[in-house]
Enzyme design. Structure first.
Site, short mmCIF file in Angstrom:
data_model
loop_
_atom_site.label_atom_id
_atom_site.label_comp_id
_atom_site.label_asym_id
_atom_site.label_seq_id
_atom_site.Cartn_x
_atom_site.Cartn_y
_atom_site.Cartn_z
N GLY A 22 14.90 2.82 1.83
CA GLY A 22 13.86 2.45 1.11
C GLY A 22 14.23 1.02 0.49
O GLY A 22 13.42 0.10 0.69
N SER A 23 15.57 0.65 0.06
CA SER A 23 15.94 -0.55 -0.23
C SER A 23 15.84 -1.59 0.80
O SER A 23 15.36 -2.61 0.56
CB SER A 23 17.48 -0.56 -0.90
OG SER A 23 17.71 -1.54 -1.60
N ASN A 43 6.29 10.27 -10.09
CA ASN A 43 7.38 9.84 -9.08
C ASN A 43 8.32 8.98 -10.02
O ASN A 43 8.72 7.95 -9.56
CB ASN A 43 7.16 9.37 -7.85
CG ASN A 43 7.50 9.10 -6.85
OD1 ASN A 43 9.21 9.28 -7.06
ND2 ASN A 43 7.46 8.84 -5.70
N GLU A 86 1.09 -4.40 -20.00
CA GLU A 86 -0.24 -5.39 -20.28
C GLU A 86 -1.54 -4.38 -20.35
O GLU A 86 -2.50 -5.05 -20.35
CB GLU A 86 -0.40 -6.24 -19.12
CG GLU A 86 0.83 -7.12 -19.03
CD GLU A 86 0.46 -8.20 -17.87
OE1 GLU A 86 -0.61 -8.25 -17.40
OE2 GLU A 86 1.42 -9.14 -17.66
N ILE A 88 5.37 2.61 0.66
CA ILE A 88 6.81 2.66 1.08
C ILE A 88 7.08 3.98 1.08
O ILE A 88 6.94 4.47 -0.01
CB ILE A 88 7.20 1.54 0.16
CG1 ILE A 88 8.83 1.51 0.92
CG2 ILE A 88 7.34 1.86 -1.26
CD1 ILE A 88 9.54 0.00 0.24
N TYR A 89 7.47 4.35 2.18
CA TYR A 89 7.86 5.81 2.04
C TYR A 89 9.20 6.11 3.22
O TYR A 89 9.21 5.34 4.15
CB TYR A 89 6.77 6.71 2.71
CG TYR A 89 7.01 7.90 2.88
CD1 TYR A 89 7.22 9.00 2.02
CD2 TYR A 89 7.46 8.44 4.23
CE1 TYR A 89 7.41 10.22 2.12
CE2 TYR A 89 7.78 9.99 4.25
CZ TYR A 89 7.97 10.66 3.38
OH TYR A 89 7.81 12.08 3.38
N VAL A 90 10.16 6.91 3.00
CA VAL A 90 11.25 7.34 3.60
C VAL A 90 11.32 8.82 3.74
O VAL A 90 11.08 9.62 2.64
CB VAL A 90 12.38 6.74 2.88
CG1 VAL A 90 13.76 7.02 3.73
CG2 VAL A 90 12.53 5.22 3.02
N GLU A 97 0.79 -1.22 0.01
CA GLU A 97 0.01 0.15 0.01
C GLU A 97 0.76 1.59 -0.08
O GLU A 97 0.79 2.22 -0.73
CB GLU A 97 -0.94 0.07 1.26
CG GLU A 97 -1.71 1.22 1.42
CD GLU A 97 -2.74 1.16 0.27
OE1 GLU A 97 -3.17 2.59 0.05
OE2 GLU A 97 -3.19 0.42 -0.59
N TYR A 156 12.16 1.15 -8.34
CA TYR A 156 11.46 -0.25 -8.54
C TYR A 156 11.95 -0.98 -9.62
O TYR A 156 12.19 -2.33 -9.67
CB TYR A 156 10.02 -0.04 -8.77
CG TYR A 156 9.51 0.39 -7.37
CD1 TYR A 156 9.74 -0.24 -6.07
CD2 TYR A 156 8.75 1.69 -7.30
CE1 TYR A 156 9.16 0.41 -4.99
CE2 TYR A 156 8.03 2.12 -6.40
CZ TYR A 156 8.27 1.37 -5.08
OH TYR A 156 7.90 1.79 -3.92
#
Length: 188
Positions: A110-111, A137, A156, A98-100, A96, A144
């Site tokens: 983050g990694s 972003n 797709e 992922i934030y730093v 949902e 990613y």
């Protein structure tokens, strides 16, 4: 529990919820939606830590060198995830958030959060991990891509749809009025 650059990367506990909420609000402001957050600490506690099957789990990055008012280390990043099911591949994980915090970016935080989420997904038998990224972003999209992710929107032609709470309520009222009764607690 893992460490990266002096930070502790671990699964969240109930006591982290006030700091997670602060990070959620910080992320909402970063994403140009500062007033979008509707959850509060009690909702995070209930949905993530109450009951036999919580709705989400979280992983956090904690700076143990900066203490908060309650004596806990300061959280500088988080990821909130939940399990979902895909009919083609089975169990999957959905990220949902992922934030730093900005001052901790480019320090592999983050990694480390993403790697722990991936580890949990693999160890719990997930076939894939899905998440959304805002188009503007580019830093996140590049991050990613380097992790091996593919953009389904381009590959797709998938489009993402949503019913907001107001539309859900309106649809519910229309369908239950036709049926003459609610279906609370029933499964179809």
């Amino acid at each position: 529990m893992e460490t990266v650059n002096g930070l502790i990367i671990r699964k969240a506990v109930r006591e982290d919820c006030p700091q997670i909420l602060a990070l959620i609000k910080e992320m909402a402001a970063f994403q140009k939606h500062p007033d979008a957050v509707e959850v509060d600490v009690s909702v995070l506690e209930r949905d993530g830590f109450d009951g036999e099957h919580p709705f989400y789990f979280a992983v956090v990055a904690e700076d143990p060198n900066i203490n908060t008012a309650d004596g806990r280390g300061k959280l500088v990043g988080y990821s909130i995830c939940n399990y979902a099911y895909g009919t083609w591949a089975g169990k999957k994980l959905f990220i949902e958030d992922i934030y730093v915090t900005e001052s901790y970016r480019s320090k592999k935080v983050g990694s480390a959060l993403f790697n722990l989420v991936n580890k949990i997904a693999v160890e719990t038998g997930c076939a894939k991990i899905d998440w959304h990224v805002t188009e503007w972003n580019s830093g996140a999209r590049e991050f990613y891509h380097h992790k091996g992710a593919i953009c389904l929107s381009k590959l797709e032609d998938w489009l993402v749809y949503r019913l907001e709470k107001e539309a859900m309520t309106e649809l519910y009222q229309k369908t239950t009025a036709r049926q003459g009764t609610g279906t609370k607690g029933q499964q179809s």
